[in-house]
Enzyme design. Structure first.
Site, mmCIF file in Angstrom:
data_model
loop_
_atom_site.group_PDB
_atom_site.id
_atom_site.type_symbol
_atom_site.label_atom_id
_atom_site.label_comp_id
_atom_site.label_asym_id
_atom_site.label_seq_id
_atom_site.Cartn_x
_atom_site.Cartn_y
_atom_site.Cartn_z
ATOM 1 N N SER A 555 0.840 -1.189 0.000
ATOM 2 C CA SER A 555 0.000 0.000 0.000
ATOM 3 C C SER A 555 0.877 1.241 0.000
ATOM 4 C CB SER A 555 -0.891 0.012 1.249
ATOM 5 O OG SER A 555 -1.544 1.258 1.411
ATOM 6 N N TYR A 568 -2.707 -0.834 10.539
ATOM 7 C CA TYR A 568 -2.716 -1.167 9.117
ATOM 8 C C TYR A 568 -1.427 -0.705 8.444
ATOM 9 C CZ TYR A 568 -4.171 -1.128 4.196
ATOM 10 O OH TYR A 568 -4.245 -1.324 2.847
#
Length: 678
Positions: A555, A568
């Protein structure tokens, strides 16, 4: 509108081809003679419709037929230059074609056009080939069928064989068909139903005779220690050997595999005659063109350890390659096509089963089916007599026939990922599903791995049948679950080439609201999960010796510090560094490891649909339905990122164009300046 004669031919072909007792996949051909209309004069014209080259009787349609002018085809008899120039006759068939479209005429066209019967069937039934490959097949033919079926000595398929069968029918008006030595059967009739009836009578009569008169132990007694292992044990051993065997079959060209532990295979491998029979090879041309002339048979008992079996398989592989090269060198002439590879296509493991290989899964599966046909043929021949296949010299003439080489050259160029097996986690939805779809579209076999088995299977079914994709359950945070899923992939497709670590979830919380359980869940699924999947897959990748790819869907958050996202983003940073670490460690084995850093993928995302989207929208103070556009507006390109865009990056990273690239992270974020890599 379909001609009635053609409709009856297709229906007969489909019925005959649907039953494997009658013929093998894509084996044999059928024909009908009848009246059509000359497209120029509008006058009636006598035509021959015959299954074309490369088709399958069970699925035959009108497009799979070649239509020829019967008068022109039969006139070739007057210009036939003799057996030494027989290959020229196949090209001559093109000048006999009627109309446009249709399939290319096969080498067996002469058999159908020259025999004086309205309908002709040429089939490869196990029972018929058993008689055809028996040492005393000619005598058995007379004994079993009387004068209704006539023996034809082995002759390579072609124009002369058509002349031979036509002469036999003319000299034996009472006959309904022939046994073709070493090959199969041919039957005929005045009507479509009569031809089908005669074909089935030959097949069923041969099978009944073998059953009533054959030895109870055609393969001899069982070999002590070579019997089938218990199911769980043998499948575990098969999975442990799969990567090694795939590497053996793929030294010259990457192959996809298929595994079967059917009782017919296990019983054969346990028998005392298996080694000698395997060494004789197959006989029917359709069989050995798919299976190579001989299999590789492991000569160790079922109790041999995985390590012992691997070591011996590698020794036998070298012996196999030397033997096949010697076979080629002995029979090749100056104008023979180049050797097509010296690796086996069938590998037999006593107590475990059979691995078969091909350029794709269907070809690999069919190769295995053909070897089962060969086992049945050997059983029938040994039950009544002695199995006696055609000579290696004749096998070579078929295998390296110029016409067979021409057929191979006409094959379409394979897609970029053909022959590769992809294992994609979290692939039942969102980014993972898009990746699976793209890889399958590019020719890969795909294993859709997901926590939800039913969703995984549904997603796989959307990609095609089990020759294209399978769905497996995988909790990537559990090592046992991961290994089981990888083993399923190995047994389904023979190996693994491309791994995509995509499984993930997200909890959007600020530091003080993030619990220890939140942290552990995020890291178990993505950091630990990626580690476990990469570890299990790397073992197979290394053992295969074929290189490969591991892709991490990380990401932009791995380098971008966004608000309320500690667990996360930290685990994404972990994944990002795994890419670098594994790129260094696995590079020596030709395995490339790269990453993709998407921006927030809202549409189609399982993560966003599960509540993450609402949380992020609240964090940024926008409506959830506007979140995708919000992410786009803050990028340089002002474009929303969709699952397909991530799939595009995976496709490029795993293709030939970036074959020298490893350790790279590719941003797919429309340009987030704060996430630029430095």
């Amino acid at each position: 509108m379909t001609n009635e004669t053609v409709a009856a031919l297709i229906a007969r072909s489909n019925r005959l081809g649907a039953d494997p007792q009658n013929t093998n996949y894509a084996g044999g051909n059928t024909s009908a003679k009848g009246t059509g209309t000359d497209p120029v004069t509008g006058q009636p014209v006598e035509l021959l419709w015959v299954k074309g080259s490369g088709g399958d009787l069970g699925t035959l349609t009108e497009k799979g037929l070649a239509a020829l002018r019967l008068d022109r085809m039969q006139a070739l008899v007057d210009v036939y230059p003799g057996i030494e120039r027989e290959d020229e006759m196949v090209a001559a068939f093109d000048y006999c074609l009627h109309g446009k479209g249709g399939a290319a005429p096969s080498i067996d066209t002469a058999m159908h056009g020259l025999v004086d019967a309205a309908h002709v069937d040429h089939l490869h039934p196990d029972s018929g080939i058993a008689i055809a490959t028996a040492a005393d097949g000619e005598a058995l033919t007379r004994q079993i069928f009387g004068d209704k079926v006539v023996w034809v000595p082995w002759r390579r398929p072609g124009f002369q064989l058509g002349l031979d069968i036509a002469a036999i029918k003319k000299a034996n008006p009472q006959a309904i068909g022939t046994i073709l030595g070493g090959h199969g059967i041919t039957a005929w009739g005045d009507t479509s139903s009569e031809s089908e009836k005669n074909s089935l009578w030959i097949i069923e009569t041969a099978a009944a005779y073998i059953a009533a008169n054959g030895s109870e132990k055609p393969f001899g007694s069982p070999r002590e220690g070579f019997g089938a292992l218990p199911e769980t044990e043998r499948r575990a051993k098969a999975a442990a050997l799969a990567a090694t065997v795939r590497g053996i079959a793929s030294r010259d060209k990457r192959m996809v595999g298929h595994f079967t532990d059917a009782a017919v295979v296990l019983d054969y491998l346990a028998s005392e005659k298996a080694p000698a029979l395997a060494a004789l090879g197959t006989s029917c041309p359709d069989h050995f063109l798919r299976t190579k002339v001989k299999p590789l048979l492991l000569d160790l008992p079922a109790s041999a350890s995985v390590e012992e079996s691997i070591a011996r398989l590698k020794e036998l592989h070298e012996e196999y390659r030397a033997d096949y090269t010697a076979y080629y060198d002995k029979h090749a002439s100056a104008d023979s096509p180049a050797i097509r590879g010296a690796d086996p296509l069938i590998v037999l493991i006593p107590g475990v089963g059979m691995f078969s290989y091909g350029a794709n899964k269907q070809t690999a599966r069919v190769a295995g089916e053909f070897y089962v046909n060969a086992i049945n043929v050997m059983r029938g021949a040994e039950a009544l007599s002695t199995y006696s296949p055609i000579s290696d010299a004749e096998k070579f003439r078929i295998e390296y026939w110029a016409l067979e080489e021409a057929k191979l050259q006409r094959m379409p160029r394979p897609k970029s990922h053909a022959g590769r097996v992809a294992f994609v986690t979290g692939a039942a939805s969102g980014i993972g599903k898009a990746i699976a779809q793209r890889l399958a579209a590019e020719g890969a076999c795909v294993v859709v791995a997901d926590l939800d088995l039913e969703k995984a299977r549904a997603a796989a079914a959307e990609l095609g049948n089990s020759d294209v994709a399978i769905g497996v359950a995988a909790d990537v945070s559990e090592a046992g679950d991961v290994q089981k899923a990888v083993d399923e992939a190995l047994l389904a497709f023979g190996g693994i080439d491309l791994v995509v670590n995509n499984a993930g979830l997200s909890l959007s919380k600020p530091l003080l609201e993030t619990t220890e359980a939140d942290w552990d869940l995020q890291h178990d699924v993505m950091a630990k999960g990626s580690f476990l999947v990469s570890k299990a897959a790397a073992k197979a990748l290394i053992e295969q010796g074929l290189g490969g790819d591991i892709i991490y869907i990380s990401s932009k958050n791995s380098v971008f510090a966004g608000p309320n996202n500690i667990a996360y983003s930290a685990t994404k940073a972990d994944q990002a560094h795994q890419v670098r670490l594994l790129a260094v460690e696995l590079g020596a084995y030709g395995v490339r490891v790269n990453g993709v850093n998407p921006d927030g993928v809202v549409r189609g995302s399982g993560i966003f649909a599960s509540g993450w989207g609402a949380n992020r929208a609240a964090t940024y103070g926008v409506a959830e339905e506007d979140l995708g556009q919000f992410y786009a507006n803050r990028t340089i390109l002002k474009r929303e990122v969709l699952p397909e865009h991530v799939a595009d990056a995976v496709f490029v990273l795993t293709g030939d164009e970036l074959s020298r690239t490893t350790g790279l992270h590719v941003p797919v974020d429309s340009g987030v300046a704060a996430a630029f890599l430095r």
